[in-house]
Motif scaffolding. Structure first.
Motif, PDB file in Angstrom:
ATOM      1  N   ARG A 264       0.813  -1.211   0.000  1.00  0.00           N
ATOM      2  CA  ARG A 264       0.000   0.000   0.000  1.00  0.00           C
ATOM      3  C   ARG A 264       0.846   1.261   0.000  1.00  0.00           C
ATOM      4  O   ARG A 264       0.421   2.307  -0.512  1.00  0.00           O
ATOM      5  CB  ARG A 264      -0.927   0.017   1.211  1.00  0.00           C
TER       6      ARG A 264
ATOM      7  N   GLU B 255      -5.919   7.265   3.487  1.00  0.00           N
ATOM      8  CA  GLU B 255      -4.903   6.255   3.787  1.00  0.00           C
ATOM      9  C   GLU B 255      -4.349   6.367   5.206  1.00  0.00           C
ATOM     10  O   GLU B 255      -3.599   5.495   5.657  1.00  0.00           O
ATOM     11  CB  GLU B 255      -3.731   6.380   2.804  1.00  0.00           C
TER      12      GLU B 255
ATOM     13  N   ASP C 170      -4.523   3.434   7.909  1.00  0.00           N
ATOM     14  CA  ASP C 170      -3.675   2.294   7.562  1.00  0.00           C
ATOM     15  C   ASP C 170      -2.200   2.639   7.737  1.00  0.00           C
ATOM     16  O   ASP C 170      -1.402   1.797   8.178  1.00  0.00           O
ATOM     17  CB  ASP C 170      -3.934   1.852   6.124  1.00  0.00           C
TER      18      ASP C 170
END
Length: 498
Positions: free
Chosen positions: A225, A307, A310
């Protein structure tokens, strides 16, 4: 071995190095209780080092890279100052006034860095700052307080991991406390007054810093990611916040050469840089936990907001692995309130909600709400006292197991029954408006609500038809005013109605 790597980064010594201790070992320090004490340093390779601490004396031999480490047994809290004495041949070093207690790491950007002397309760804080059991490690860093302009050559020369942070431990008094993190100070003082043990605060916060700089580069690289964040020159990397790259280019100016690597010019905002310069050298230095006030630099673009949880989860889990403390406490501050007139805060309601949801992603965590302390046109709220003390509530409840309410109301669920939306709250005892006025801040499907009623730990809102969702405090600058019996404010939230 990990400690060898740490010492290389700390010292970068040549073979002729004399006896040195790691930078964290200075007079007035606090060592973590109930954990082995690992003392690290450098000396001439092959030379024998002896270290005395408490009733023990141990020896080690400096390795080929000059590094050495000696481990002492764990100790309980100790309010009586001790001395660490290291010897190697004719060399002798002493670290005096050492206490054993709890050490907390303070990380984040300018709202964590914000000093006591500029906080709204500074006069009272300075008058009561003489706290011999409260200690600070509050280093300066290369580029501190330099904005919108190129770094000088002397600053640029410090943009390497060993030289980036410079400082020493200080005992709390009216002089030393002035430049200490106000959030950290009020947090530490609350712990000290409750637990009556020495408290050490290590403040590695950096004004404007993105979360990425505090995350180990290898952790980013190994996560699909986020691996793109460390695949090119960070100043041109579109996977990073736009604002921090703009600031980095301003600080570099016309400089063509300087400290750097394949990922670009060294800077406090570069992914992994603050980790390598500040966190990595501490991995053999146990801490009680971490407090975190960061997010403004990651809140300005939708992709960065989405994001963030995470990214933060990656950081927290990696810290816990690196320290070998799987239950290490991590307590954070939810962003405050600010209008969009002078700041790009349009994503702040979503960001605050994401920070609330982070409570569900990690264990042994807690969030201090600060939306009620925001300033309409200033990203730096001046009331850091309530922020530090609200963080301390989480620590007192979950780390020290005291019977305190750690938080304001947190939504559990929303249900529609017989013409009413019923919102149940955790920590919702004594729900009320903070100022005695009508309750503000609730919306149903984006429309403001009318009458609101309280029943135990529930908010009841009459509606004619079942709505899709309910929000609270859903504005960059919110005047939402729901609190519990302790006067602690409710978090911004958006939840579906079932």
């Amino acid at each position: 071995m990990k400690w060898c790597l740490i010492s290389v980064i700390l010292f970068s010594t040549a073979a002729t190095a004399q006896l040195k201790l790691a930078k964290i070992f200075t007079d007035n320090m606090v060592l973590q209780r109930n954990k082995p004490v690992k003392i690290t340093g450098t000396a001439v390779p092959g030379k024998t080092i002896s270290v005395s601490f408490g009733n023990e004396t141990k020896t080690a031999v400096a390795g080929p890279d000059s590094s050495w480490m000696i481990s002492f047994k764990k100790q309980k809290e100790n309010l009586s100052p001790q001395t660490i004495t290291a010897r190697c041949g004719e060399d002798k070093l002493e670290i005096r006034n050492v206490l054993i207690g709890d050490v907390w790491l303070c990380l984040g950007q300018s709202n964590m860095q914000w000093p006591v002397e500029r906080e709204m309760h500074a006069v009272q804080a300075l008058a009561t700052a003489s706290q011999p059991l409260l200690r600070f490690y509050n280093p300066s860093y290369a580029g501190e307080n330099i904005y919108n302009s190129p770094f000088t050559d002397s600053v640029a020369a410090r943009l390497n991991e060993p030289d980036f942070y410079k400082g020493s431990w200080e005992q709390s008094d009216s002089h030393s406390v002035r430049t200490m993190s106000a959030v950290g100070y009020y947090f530490g003082k609350a712990i000290l007054l409750s637990e009556k043990i020495p408290v050490g605060l290590i403040d590695l916060s950096i004004g404007g810093a993105p979360a990425e700089t505090f995350i180990r580069r290898g952790a980013l690289q190994n996560d699909l990611r986020f691996s793109a964040k460390v695949k090119s020159d960070w100043l041109e990397n579109e996977s990073l916040p736009v604002w921090i790259r703009e600031r980095g280019r301003q600080n570099r100016g016309d400089r063509k050469n300087g400290n750097g690597d394949e990922w670009g010019w060294n800077h406090a905002f570069k992914p992994g840089f603050a980790f390598t310069a500040g966190i990595l050298p501490l991995l053999s230095f146990p801490v009680a936990g971490i407090i975190w006030y960061q997010g403004e630099s990651n809140s300005l673009e939708k992709d960065r907001v989405e994001e963030y949880n995470d990214l933060l989860e990656l950081m927290v889990n990696d810290y816990r692995r690196q320290w070998q403390q799987p239950d290490m406490p991590f307590y954070w501050v939810q962003l405050s309130s600010i209008d969009t007139a002078t700041y790009a805060s349009q994503y702040w309601p979503q960001f605050r909600n994401e920070q609330r949801l982070f409570l569900q992603k990690i264990k042994n965590g807690g969030m201090a709400v600060s939306s009620d302390a925001g300033l309409k046109n200033d990203v730096h709220p001046r009331n850091k006292k309530i922020v530090g003390e609200r963080l301390a509530r989480w620590a007192l409840r979950h780390t020290y197991h005291r019977r305190v309410t750690p938080s304001g109301p947190l939504p559990v669920r929303a249900r529609w029954r017989n013409g009413e939306v019923i919102v149940k709250f955790r920590y919702g005892k004594g729900l009320r408006p903070a100022d005695g006025d009508m309750v503000r801040g609730f919306s149903i499907d984006g429309e403001k609500t009318g009458n609101i009623f309280f029943k135990k730990n529930k908010v009841i809102i009459p509606v004619n038809t079942k709505p899709g969702f309910i929000t609270y405090g859903w504005a960059p600058f919110t005047t939402a005013n729901l609190v519990n019996a302790e006067g602690l404010p409710a978090s911004t939230f958006k939840i579906p109605v079932r």
